[in-house]
Design a protein around this motif. Structure first.
Motif, PDB file in Angstrom:
ATOM      1  N   ILE A 197      50.518  15.496  35.342  1.00  0.00           N
ATOM      2  CA  ILE A 197      50.206  14.094  35.627  1.00  0.00           C
ATOM      3  C   ILE A 197      51.468  13.236  35.632  1.00  0.00           C
ATOM      4  O   ILE A 197      51.508  12.148  35.084  1.00  0.00           O
ATOM      5  N   VAL A 198      52.529  13.748  36.233  1.00  0.00           N
ATOM      6  CA  VAL A 198      53.718  12.933  36.468  1.00  0.00           C
ATOM      7  C   VAL A 198      53.464  12.104  37.728  1.00  0.00           C
ATOM      8  O   VAL A 198      53.862  10.955  37.833  1.00  0.00           O
ATOM      9  N   VAL A 199      52.791  12.743  38.686  1.00  0.00           N
ATOM     10  CA  VAL A 199      52.385  12.047  39.914  1.00  0.00           C
ATOM     11  C   VAL A 199      50.954  12.450  40.222  1.00  0.00           C
ATOM     12  O   VAL A 199      50.475  13.487  39.777  1.00  0.00           O
ATOM     13  N   THR A 213      44.881  -0.646  60.692  1.00  0.00           N
ATOM     14  CA  THR A 213      45.379   0.346  59.718  1.00  0.00           C
ATOM     15  C   THR A 213      44.316   1.333  59.285  1.00  0.00           C
ATOM     16  O   THR A 213      43.170   0.973  59.053  1.00  0.00           O
ATOM     17  N   TYR A 214      44.712   2.573  59.143  1.00  0.00           N
ATOM     18  CA  TYR A 214      43.952   3.535  58.367  1.00  0.00           C
ATOM     19  C   TYR A 214      44.935   4.193  57.431  1.00  0.00           C
ATOM     20  O   TYR A 214      45.846   4.892  57.853  1.00  0.00           O
ATOM     21  N   GLY A 215      44.770   3.980  56.131  1.00  0.00           N
ATOM     22  CA  GLY A 215      45.719   4.585  55.197  1.00  0.00           C
ATOM     23  C   GLY A 215      45.461   4.193  53.771  1.00  0.00           C
ATOM     24  O   GLY A 215      45.128   3.054  53.489  1.00  0.00           O
ATOM     25  N   PRO A 216      45.607   5.135  52.861  1.00  0.00           N
ATOM     26  CA  PRO A 216      45.383   4.850  51.451  1.00  0.00           C
ATOM     27  C   PRO A 216      46.592   4.156  50.851  1.00  0.00           C
ATOM     28  O   PRO A 216      47.574   4.802  50.518  1.00  0.00           O
ATOM     29  N   LEU A 217      46.526   2.853  50.730  1.00  0.00           N
ATOM     30  CA  LEU A 217      47.688   2.131  50.230  1.00  0.00           C
ATOM     31  C   LEU A 217      47.765   2.143  48.719  1.00  0.00           C
ATOM     32  O   LEU A 217      48.762   1.760  48.143  1.00  0.00           O
ATOM     33  N   CYS A 218      46.682   2.589  48.072  1.00  0.00           N
ATOM     34  CA  CYS A 218      46.758   2.585  46.610  1.00  0.00           C
ATOM     35  C   CYS A 218      46.177   3.859  46.010  1.00  0.00           C
ATOM     36  O   CYS A 218      45.571   3.822  44.959  1.00  0.00           O
ATOM     37  N   GLY A 219      46.381   4.988  46.658  1.00  0.00           N
ATOM     38  CA  GLY A 219      45.790   6.221  46.135  1.00  0.00           C
ATOM     39  C   GLY A 219      46.785   7.192  45.517  1.00  0.00           C
ATOM     40  O   GLY A 219      46.405   8.181  44.919  1.00  0.00           O
ATOM     41  N   ALA A 220      48.081   6.920  45.687  1.00  0.00           N
ATOM     42  CA  ALA A 220      49.092   7.861  45.177  1.00  0.00           C
ATOM     43  C   ALA A 220      49.975   7.137  44.162  1.00  0.00           C
ATOM     44  O   ALA A 220      50.461   6.045  44.420  1.00  0.00           O
ATOM     45  N   HIS A 221      50.136   7.758  43.017  1.00  0.00           N
ATOM     46  CA  HIS A 221      50.836   7.077  41.927  1.00  0.00           C
ATOM     47  C   HIS A 221      51.924   7.937  41.299  1.00  0.00           C
ATOM     48  O   HIS A 221      51.746   9.134  41.120  1.00  0.00           O
ATOM     49  N   VAL A 222      53.016   7.275  40.953  1.00  0.00           N
ATOM     50  CA  VAL A 222      54.039   7.908  40.123  1.00  0.00           C
ATOM     51  C   VAL A 222      53.867   7.353  38.716  1.00  0.00           C
ATOM     52  O   VAL A 222      53.967   6.147  38.503  1.00  0.00           O
ATOM     53  N   PHE A 223      53.555   8.223  37.767  1.00  0.00           N
ATOM     54  CA  PHE A 223      53.442   7.778  36.382  1.00  0.00           C
ATOM     55  C   PHE A 223      54.841   7.812  35.781  1.00  0.00           C
ATOM     56  O   PHE A 223      55.287   8.804  35.199  1.00  0.00           O
ATOM     57  N   ALA A 224      55.519   6.696  35.905  1.00  0.00           N
ATOM     58  CA  ALA A 224      56.949   6.655  35.616  1.00  0.00           C
ATOM     59  C   ALA A 224      57.323   7.018  34.176  1.00  0.00           C
ATOM     60  O   ALA A 224      58.381   7.618  33.963  1.00  0.00           O
ATOM     61  N   PRO A 225      56.502   6.701  33.186  1.00  0.00           N
ATOM     62  CA  PRO A 225      56.885   7.116  31.826  1.00  0.00           C
ATOM     63  C   PRO A 225      57.048   8.631  31.703  1.00  0.00           C
ATOM     64  O   PRO A 225      57.886   9.107  30.932  1.00  0.00           O
ATOM     65  N   LYS A 226      56.265   9.374  32.504  1.00  0.00           N
ATOM     66  CA  LYS A 226      56.390  10.837  32.480  1.00  0.00           C
ATOM     67  C   LYS A 226      57.722  11.261  33.107  1.00  0.00           C
ATOM     68  O   LYS A 226      58.313  12.255  32.701  1.00  0.00           O
ATOM     69  N   VAL A 227      58.157  10.527  34.099  1.00  0.00           N
ATOM     70  CA  VAL A 227      59.440  10.831  34.739  1.00  0.00           C
ATOM     71  C   VAL A 227      60.565  10.603  33.727  1.00  0.00           C
ATOM     72  O   VAL A 227      61.456  11.439  33.560  1.00  0.00           O
ATOM     73  N   LEU A 228      60.476   9.472  33.045  1.00  0.00           N
ATOM     74  CA  LEU A 228      61.496   9.146  32.044  1.00  0.00           C
ATOM     75  C   LEU A 228      61.517  10.197  30.932  1.00  0.00           C
ATOM     76  O   LEU A 228      62.581  10.612  30.468  1.00  0.00           O
TER      77      LEU A 228
END
Lengths: 303, 786
Positions: free
Chosen positions: B164-166, B452-467
């Motif tokens: 669950i980093v992304v 438009t056709y596109g998921p503008l809010c379906g993909a996430h970077v969970f930045a605390p996991k990256v850090l």
């Protein structure tokens, strides 16, 4: 040189809603000659920086104890500080990781204050706001205050001065060239009662009020209404007559509330809470009617 | 308060402690019923789509799916409930969600057994239904789109997804939700018009794929017509059995339905009804829980104006119709997997209605319907739709005044969007100016350009996991810059992996979930003869959302300050404290919270770190194309994904404990903003919002006492103006907090450090007040009547 003058500032509050028109920043200067039993900012009275202890933020880590050069901290005591030993140096506050110990008031130059105030300029411009200098009693730091107001005007800012009016007319008059609007506190007309309740004579205040109006200065009169102290019918009658007499056009009524009271436990002070309840809104509304005459604008609370 | 004052004759009801204004008794009854209705599921769609695989196995997939929708509609009875003016359900029940097993199915096994333990979105499902759903789900195992996506991932991308980093799984809850439905064409030409267009194009098509596409579109549009006609018949049947006024009303409804089944909408009532039914159909077909209604004030204004002019309706009737529409919209629910539901806490579908803003020529487009839609929501306060308000410099003062009042009256129901920032953000992302100006708002806060056709809010970077990956890598750093370089490299890698996941998801959608009905209603698809999932739409952007922005900025600032500037702790000591979730390290945590500078205080040092970070993220994200021919765009938005993201994240060097919520959108961390709203908004706009085409969301929270007088409200309006017109903020959501929040703030002050209240003539942070005053303010807000 204005830059060389330093004053003791105990807070700079942004988005201050009730200290003048528009969005404002209020600069609070420390020190007050009055000793009103109802004071809502008891931490503002003493002129110098002073230590405060906020019990609910303390993590109990004990970092403060070795930092104190005077052995004034006792972790076993709920109030932590031995006020006899403490000289308000603030070393413990610097060491405290959680902000439970804080020094109220710090020395600032005019430029340091202006830099802070300048940060919300865009909001002042949009809203017709500006900067308000309050206290404590800001005129106690007269030279610093004058330099501040002058600097604010130099920045093109709208200025409000909130004062108890207890200073020589010449000095007050000199300030008005840099002040757009004065918020003048009136605590009562009867000189004996005034001395009893505030510790100072009010003759100078009343004559300053009269002279400001005569000079055509924009003044809003702010009246703290303390049940049982200054709000008896004959006292209010004296107040309204005085306001009529000098031609006061705008009045803010500040009904007594208890929110200053609990700050008392955080600091070293002889002030104690008043054994009276906060004034109800209905009572304030009733009193408001007494002041509404001859087209005078009256509101409860500030604006 | 004035805004609460209803028109004469207004009925009011009290529920949940709040007073709601309904303009008629009927609305009051409708509202009361919908607020009480339990959420259920319907098996019809799942069953029909499952059967279709067998029944139509010999047909091309797109036709198979068109027939599945047709069979679903034919099997779903028309249901009209008492008092309804706007009618229609996607299922046979009052408040029920359809199920979409072809998208993902494995979760149903787990979820159905644990329904009682869900923290939010509790559905009422009978044992028989649960058994039926399990049977259906079993038939899809191994064949769902989500599984297809997973099969195609590289081990590296799979690892980041599993940790669950992304996550790109927003594309599987269920459709590629965000798109711009072309309701304008549907209203103007009717379903007959759309159908004729498809037939005409089919006649000229040369490729078999195109012929199949048009055939599928014909099937679904004809099925939609029949479904609407079934509703007309049901209305007529009920009319014959009803008495007096209701009978007459039902005959009217039947006429409305039979007209819009074929022809363009001729009245405001018909327009609203058609929009509503098309939305239900899109929802049933695609399953997206965030399908927007779009700019209904613009779309329906010609019909509204003509009706008002001819006297067919008056304002009171128009309002009752809008109320009926809002209530009907509130019956739409979506059955989401538990963790996903946590990311959408308290709202089972963000169905956005956009009002105000400029037209495609850049002129102010605010009209009487903008006011009507907005004021009705301000008073009725239904769960759906979400009213999204567009503002620009030439928005009429009167409208801004209404917006300010609804924003500040405690209803917490609307959000405002700045055309002056969003339009440049969209054109910078490659959108034509006219399409950018016609944007609607979808999802929680995403601007969606026309076509438009596109998921503008379906993909996430969970930045605390990256850090975390950098902090725990074991590398020792001699300078902050060296650390930050490694963090950026890891972030870049996470973005690339997320792009891969999004591509795999898009491919699975393209190959397994063609969508003829949505294609019929997204500009570009019919002209090209290409399904939306293959890139038939004109814009094919996908959003990549940065979760935990302020937590990262604060963490970086803490590392820079405490480790590399003051030396109050080493990186190892910090890592130790964070790994222990601060247990036994309270002093270090206090240093992180109170000694390190934090985002949200108009501090130039931290704010420039925030700006640089978002610039970098923007450059990384936008270099990745989408499979449908567009490219990725960055956003800093949250919904309640920050709660989910926090729940799965360990402690962070900003002093935030493990499993607790992250900062919301681009707003400062809870408790970090200590200089009031002006400072917070200046920090937030240190980030370049025109680089956040997928949305940059900002929430402010006030206590009602800071908005008591006319003066307070004027000052708030000036705060908003400065934020939008001078500082370049994109979005603002504003909540006026209630007593429950204040009690929570009293119990856990460190989470509510930024909560402003008006004490008596001055504003204060709530947490700075003594228990006594806190109690006083809690009592005040309960009795104060916001």
């Amino acid at each position: 040189m204005a830059e060389a003058i330093r004053g003791v500032v105990f807070d700079i509050q942004r988005y201050s809603l009730h200290d003048g028109p528009g969005i404002r920043t209020t600069v609070f200067l420390k020190g007050c000659p009055m000793r009103c039993a109802w004071c809502e900012n008891p931490e503002s009275i003493q002129a110098n920086p002073q230590l405060a202890f906020y019990h609910n933020r303390c993590a109990g880590c004990g970092t403060c104890q070795p930092a104190c050069p005077f052995q004034a901290i006792d972790l076993a005591k709920p109030e932590r500080i031995d006020w006899e030993r403490c000289n308000n140096c603030g070393r413990c506050a610097e060491a405290c990781p959680s902000g439970a110990l804080q020094l109220i008031g710090r020395y600032m130059t005019v430029e340091e204050v202006v830099q802070q105030v300048r940060r919300d300029r865009l909001f002042y411009e949009q809203s017709g706001g500006g900067v308000t200098v309050s206290g404590g009693e800001p005129t106690r730091q007269y030279d610093f205050l004058a330099a501040l107001l002058q600097a604010f005007k130099g920045e093109g800012l709208h200025t409000v001065l909130e004062t108890n009016g207890l200073l020589a007319w010449k000095k007050l008059q000199a300030l008005t060239r840099w002040v757009d609007l004065i918020y003048l506190d009136l605590k009562g007309i009867d000189p004996t009662l005034h001395r009893q309740q505030t510790g100072v004579d009010n003759r100078l205040i009343l004559s300053n009020a009269r002279r400001l109006m005569a000079a055509g200065q924009d003044v809003v009169f702010r009246l703290p209404l303390i049940p049982g102290l200054n709000s008896a019918p004959h006292q209010l009658d004296l107040l309204t007559r005085f306001l009529d007499d000098i031609g006061a056009r705008e009045v803010h009524l500040l009904p007594y509330h208890k929110s200053g009271e609990d700050k008392l436990r955080n600091i070293h002070t002889s002030q104690r809470g008043l054994p009276i309840p906060a004034m109800t809104h209905a009572e304030a509304e009733r009193l408001k009617a007494l002041f509404e005459r001859s087209g005078r604008k009256v509101m409860i609370g500030g604006a | 308060m004035d805004t609460q004052n209803p028109e004469p004759g207004t009925a009011k009801s009290v529920d949940g402690g709040a007073v709601h204004g309904a303009s008629t008794e009927r609305t009051r009854r409708l509202r009361a019923r919908v607020m009480k209705a339990p959420m259920e599921v319907s098996l019809i769609r799942a069953r029909k789509y499952t059967e279709a695989r067998r029944l139509y196995a010999d047909k091309p997939l797109i036709i198979q799916r068109a027939l599945a929708l047709k069979d679903t509609l034919e099997a779903t009875p028309a249901v009209i409930f008492p008092d309804e003016l706007i009618v229609g359900r996607a299922t046979e029940k009052f408040t029920a969600a359809a199920v979409y097993p072809e998208v993902r199915s494995e979760w149903l096994f787990k979820e159905l057994k644990a329904m009682d333990r869900r923290p939010t979105h509790k559905f009422v499902i009978s044992a028989e239904e649960a058994a039926g759903l399990e049977q259906i789900a079993a038939q899809w195992v191994g064949n769902t789109a989500q599984e297809r996506m997973l099969e195609n991932l590289s081990p590296a991308a799979r690892e980041l997804r599993e940790k669950i980093v992304v996550t790109g799984d927003g594309a599987f809850n269920y459709g590629l939700h965000l798109f711009y439905p072309d309701l304008k064409t549907a209203l103007a030409h009717g379903l007959n018009g759309l159908l004729d267009g498809a037939r005409r194009r089919k006649a000229g098509a040369t490729e078999q794929e195109q012929v199949d596409f048009y055939t599928a579109v014909e099937i679904v549009l004809a099925a939609a017509q029949n479904w609407i006609l079934a509703y007309a018949a049901e209305a007529e049947r009920q009319a014959a059995q009803a008495d007096g006024e209701r009978s007459r009303e039902l005959y009217d409804i039947a006429r409305v339905l039979s007209n819009i089944a074929r022809r363009p909408a001729a009245t405001f009532h018909e327009g609203l009804q058609l929009v509503y039914l098309l939305h239900l159909l899109l929802d049933l077909a695609d399953g997206g829980h965030e399908i927007p209604y779009g700019r209904l004030d613009q779309l329906l204004f010609p019909l509204f104006a003509a009706d008002m002019e001819s006297g067919v309706i008056d304002l009171a009737r128009a309002r009752e119709l809008v109320e009926a529409f809002y209530i009907q919209a509130s019956t739409i629910v979506h059955f989401l997997e538990g963790l996903v539901a946590l990311g959408d806490d308290g709202n089972t579908g963000r169905l956005d209605l956009t009002v105000g803003g400029m037209d495609e020529a850049g002129q102010d487009a605010t009209n009487a319907l903008s006011y009507l839609f907005l004021s009705t929501m301000g008073q009725l306060r239904t769960l759906q739709p979400n009213v999204m308000v567009r503002l620009h410099r030439d928005t009429p003062e009167e409208f801004l005044d209404l917006v300010t009042r609804v924003l500040t009256d405690g209803s917490n129901t609307i959000a405002v969007f700045n055309d002056e920032v969003i339009i440049p953000a969209l054109t910078a992302a490659g959108v034509a100016l006219a399409d950018a100006r016609e944007y609607l708002v979808g999802g929680c806060v995403s601007p969606v350009p026309r076509g438009t056709y596109g998921p503008l809010c379906g993909a996430h970077v969970f930045a605390p996991k990256v850090l975390e990956r950098v902090r725990t890598s074991g590398t020792s750093y001699s300078s902050y810059d060296a650390f930050y370089q490694d963090f950026k490299a890891e972030l870049s890698r996470a973005v690339a992996m997320l792009a891969e996941i999004v591509h795999a998801g898009d491919a699975a959608h393209r190959d397994l979930l063609p969508q003829p009905l949505v294609s019929a209603l997204v500009e570009g698809c019919l002209e090209r003869g290409t399904d939306v999932k293959t890139g038939g739409g004109r814009y094919n952007l996908t959003g990549m959302n940065f979760i935990g922005f302020a937590n990262i900025v604060d963490s970086l600032a803490a590392i820079k300050h405490l480790v590399f500037t003051t030396g109050q702790m080493t990186l190892a000591e910090m890592a130790q404290a964070v790994a222990a979730n601060f247990e036994g390290h309270e002093q270090r945590r206090q240093l992180m919270l109170h000694q390190a500078p934090r985002f949200g205080n108009d501090d130039d040092g931290v704010d420039s770190m925030a700006r640089e970070l978002f610039d970098f993220y923007h450059a990384e994200v936008t270099q990745h194309p989408t499979l449908r021919g567009g490219h990725m765009v960055p956003g800093i938005i949250a919904a309640t994904t920050h709660i989910l993201g926090g729940f799965v994240s360990g402690a962070t060097p900003d002093g935030r404990p493990a499993r607790t919520p992250l900062a919301v959108g681009a707003a400062p961390s809870n408790g970090a903003a200590r200089q009031g709203p002006t400072a917070a908004l200046k920090s937030v706009t240190a980030i370049d919002h025109t680089k956040g085409a997928a949305g940059v969301s900002v929430n402010l929270r006030f206590h009602p006492s800071a908005l008591q007088t006319e003066n307070d409200i004027q000052k708030f309006r000036d705060l908003l103006r400065t934020y939008f017109w001078t500082l370049g903020g994109m979005h603002l959501q504003f909540s006026v907090v209630d007593a429950a929040t204040l009690r929570a703030a009293k119990a856990e002050p460190e989470k509510y450090q930024d909560l402003m209240v008006r004490v008596a003539g001055y504003c204060a942070r709530f947490v700075d007040l003594s228990p006594m005053t806190q109690d006083e303010i809690i009592a005040r807000s309960e009795y104060g009547g916001i």
